[in-house]
Design an enzyme around this catalytic site. Sequence first.
Site, PDB file in Angstrom:
ATOM      1  N   SER A  29       0.751  -1.314   0.148  1.00  0.00           N
ATOM      2  CA  SER A  29       0.041  -0.069  -0.072  1.00  0.00           C
ATOM      3  C   SER A  29       0.758   1.145   0.117  1.00  0.00           C
ATOM      4  O   SER A  29       0.586   1.992  -0.886  1.00  0.00           O
ATOM      5  CB  SER A  29      -0.974   0.103   1.247  1.00  0.00           C
ATOM      6  N   ARG A  33       1.512   4.194  -2.948  1.00  0.00           N
ATOM      7  CA  ARG A  33       1.310   5.741  -2.678  1.00  0.00           C
ATOM      8  C   ARG A  33       2.458   6.424  -3.033  1.00  0.00           C
ATOM      9  O   ARG A  33       2.605   7.658  -3.358  1.00  0.00           O
ATOM     10  CB  ARG A  33       0.816   5.725  -1.248  1.00  0.00           C
ATOM     11  N   GLY A 101      -5.614  -3.937  -7.805  1.00  0.00           N
ATOM     12  CA  GLY A 101      -7.079  -3.187  -7.582  1.00  0.00           C
ATOM     13  C   GLY A 101      -6.303  -1.740  -7.075  1.00  0.00           C
ATOM     14  O   GLY A 101      -6.868  -0.815  -7.387  1.00  0.00           O
ATOM     15  N   SER A 174     -13.496   1.403   2.368  1.00  0.00           N
ATOM     16  CA  SER A 174     -12.352   1.224   1.283  1.00  0.00           C
ATOM     17  C   SER A 174     -11.486   2.198   1.325  1.00  0.00           C
ATOM     18  O   SER A 174     -11.771   3.194   0.744  1.00  0.00           O
ATOM     19  CB  SER A 174     -13.161   0.938   0.039  1.00  0.00           C
ATOM     20  N   GLN A 176      -9.066   2.365  -0.774  1.00  0.00           N
ATOM     21  CA  GLN A 176      -8.639   2.521  -2.043  1.00  0.00           C
ATOM     22  C   GLN A 176      -9.904   3.623  -2.675  1.00  0.00           C
ATOM     23  O   GLN A 176      -9.392   4.409  -3.290  1.00  0.00           O
ATOM     24  CB  GLN A 176      -8.781   1.248  -3.055  1.00  0.00           C
ATOM     25  N   ASP A 327      -7.354  -7.995   4.464  1.00  0.00           N
ATOM     26  CA  ASP A 327      -6.529  -8.916   3.558  1.00  0.00           C
ATOM     27  C   ASP A 327      -5.878 -10.215   4.332  1.00  0.00           C
ATOM     28  O   ASP A 327      -5.292 -11.129   3.638  1.00  0.00           O
ATOM     29  CB  ASP A 327      -5.093  -8.049   3.045  1.00  0.00           C
ATOM     30  N   ARG A 358     -12.663 -14.117  -1.911  1.00  0.00           N
ATOM     31  CA  ARG A 358     -11.891 -14.856  -0.829  1.00  0.00           C
ATOM     32  C   ARG A 358     -12.629 -15.882   0.235  1.00  0.00           C
ATOM     33  O   ARG A 358     -12.030 -16.854   0.459  1.00  0.00           O
ATOM     34  CB  ARG A 358     -10.948 -13.914  -0.346  1.00  0.00           C
TER      35      ARG A 358
HETATM   36  C1  S3P Z   1      -5.544  -1.228   0.118  1.00  0.00           C
HETATM   37  C2  S3P Z   1      -7.141  -1.299   0.734  1.00  0.00           C
HETATM   38  C3  S3P Z   1      -7.837  -2.489   0.704  1.00  0.00           C
HETATM   39  C4  S3P Z   1      -6.967  -3.646   0.508  1.00  0.00           C
HETATM   40  C5  S3P Z   1      -5.761  -3.906  -0.432  1.00  0.00           C
HETATM   41  C6  S3P Z   1      -5.119  -2.573  -0.216  1.00  0.00           C
HETATM   42  C7  S3P Z   1      -5.055   0.023  -0.135  1.00  0.00           C
HETATM   43  O1  S3P Z   1      -8.634  -2.774  -0.169  1.00  0.00           O
HETATM   44  O2  S3P Z   1      -7.850  -4.835   0.514  1.00  0.00           O
HETATM   45  O3  S3P Z   1      -5.237  -5.022  -0.687  1.00  0.00           O
HETATM   46  O4  S3P Z   1      -3.760   0.020  -0.378  1.00  0.00           O
HETATM   47  O5  S3P Z   1      -5.586   0.987  -0.004  1.00  0.00           O
HETATM   48  P1  S3P Z   1     -10.213  -1.732  -0.315  1.00  0.00           P
HETATM   49  O6  S3P Z   1      -9.896  -0.317  -0.363  1.00  0.00           O
HETATM   50  O7  S3P Z   1     -10.835  -2.219  -1.390  1.00  0.00           O
HETATM   51  O8  S3P Z   1     -10.834  -1.932   1.154  1.00  0.00           O
END
Ligand code: S3P
Length: 450
Positions: A29, A33, A101, A174, A176, A327, A358
């Site tokens: 993560s 960023r 993602g 989320s 993300q 996760d 999952r």
């Molecule tokens: C992440 C947020 C999570 C996590 C992903 C990494 C991130 O997803 O499951 O592996 O780096 O912001 P969500 O934002 O969909 O919860």
Amino acid sequence: MSGHAAPISMTSRPAGPLRGVADVPGDKSVSHRALILGALCVGETHITGLLEGEDVLATAAAMRAFGAEVERLGEGEWRVHGVGVGGFQEPEDVIDCGNAGTGARLIMGAMATSPITATFTGDASLRSRPMARVTEPLALFGARAYGRAGGRLPMTIVGASAPVPVRYALPVASAQVKSAVLLAGLNAPGETVVIERVATRDHTERMLAGFGAEIRVEETEEGRVITLTGQPELKPQRIAVPRDPSSAAFPVCAALIVPGSDVLVPGIGLNPTRAGLFATLRDMGADLAYENEREEGGEPVADLRARYSPDMQGIEVPPERAASMIDEYPILSVVAANATGETVMRGVGELRVKESDRIDAMARGLRANGVEVEEGEDWWAVTGAGPGSVAGGGLAEARLDHRIAMSFLVLGMAAQAPVRIDDGAPVATSFPVFEPLMAGLGAQIVRANR
Ligand code: S3P
């Protein structure tokens, strides 16, 4: 990157004690960023400890496509020469985010308030994941999205030419989505506000503050209210990426369930928005200690020491902890299968839209290896019969999901018979050194088609 690498079938055999030091790679993560924010400021950002997994390398390539200079200086050491907020150029080709993602959603946010158009794609897993959760708030800024049915990739985003700031309450927990909105807000004049009912990982907020953006976070009755002032001049940074707690989870959990084990995992990021698994393991009775707690690069860090824990009990995992360990449920279910009694995991519907569904992937693979699992739409429960009780001997599908693949390989280390997975190739997205690292501790993972 969206093409299929040949599947690599792997078998994990019951192993002797796992012992030694596990140097896990940088946080996924934080790595995404660091590259994206580095690309959004003028001048040179220097990154150490970057995760060089496929997901993050795809983000590095994307930042180059948007006009930043991104250069690898050595192992985990990278330099990003950014273009400034609003400075992204239009990519000449499709942006391929591979399996990531996080990469796809954050980059969509970062470009959505610039007057450029970009088309995104990814592998079969990423092309099946919902993107409307990001494109809906991005539309409020004035961006338009054209994707496949159900808001799936490939998708073209036409960035807003006159973006307006946004106030947005997250409908799903989320990080993300939160981060996509904040990154879009960077190039909108005025204040962009994101409200989250439950706290999700806050690396974007911390890093934006580190880069000099005006950002404040208030805890209110509505939840966490994050206010970002748009069009800042970000200042380049030196970023030391902490090691990934989500990757540390695998050697830690393996040590807890393999008899005689004692493993030290140094320098792990223990941001409270990420540390839910370790609290849960301790609640189950795990022998898990934090040593040498300190702060590095704005994130709390400690060395984790995990020892074989034969007395772990099944528990009801507090649902309010879900975001801080989202996760880690797959690997927790492997520990639960080796504990005594039922472990119930509620409030985890989001697990169905990760790199794979999952809950379904783990339930089927665990059952194929003799473990009792019950499931509903947003919950599941695993019943363990104590140490050494997992039969093993089954095949599990990894479904292009690195965490599913690694979880079943850990299951095999403590089972009565070997556990096989159909494809270990996805492990390289987040933990490229998983096999040698686990072998160094004493695990026995073999590639079946060798
Ligand atoms: C992440 C947020 C999570 C996590 C992903 C990494 C991130 O997803 O499951 O592996 O780096 O912001 P969500 O934002 O969909 O919860």
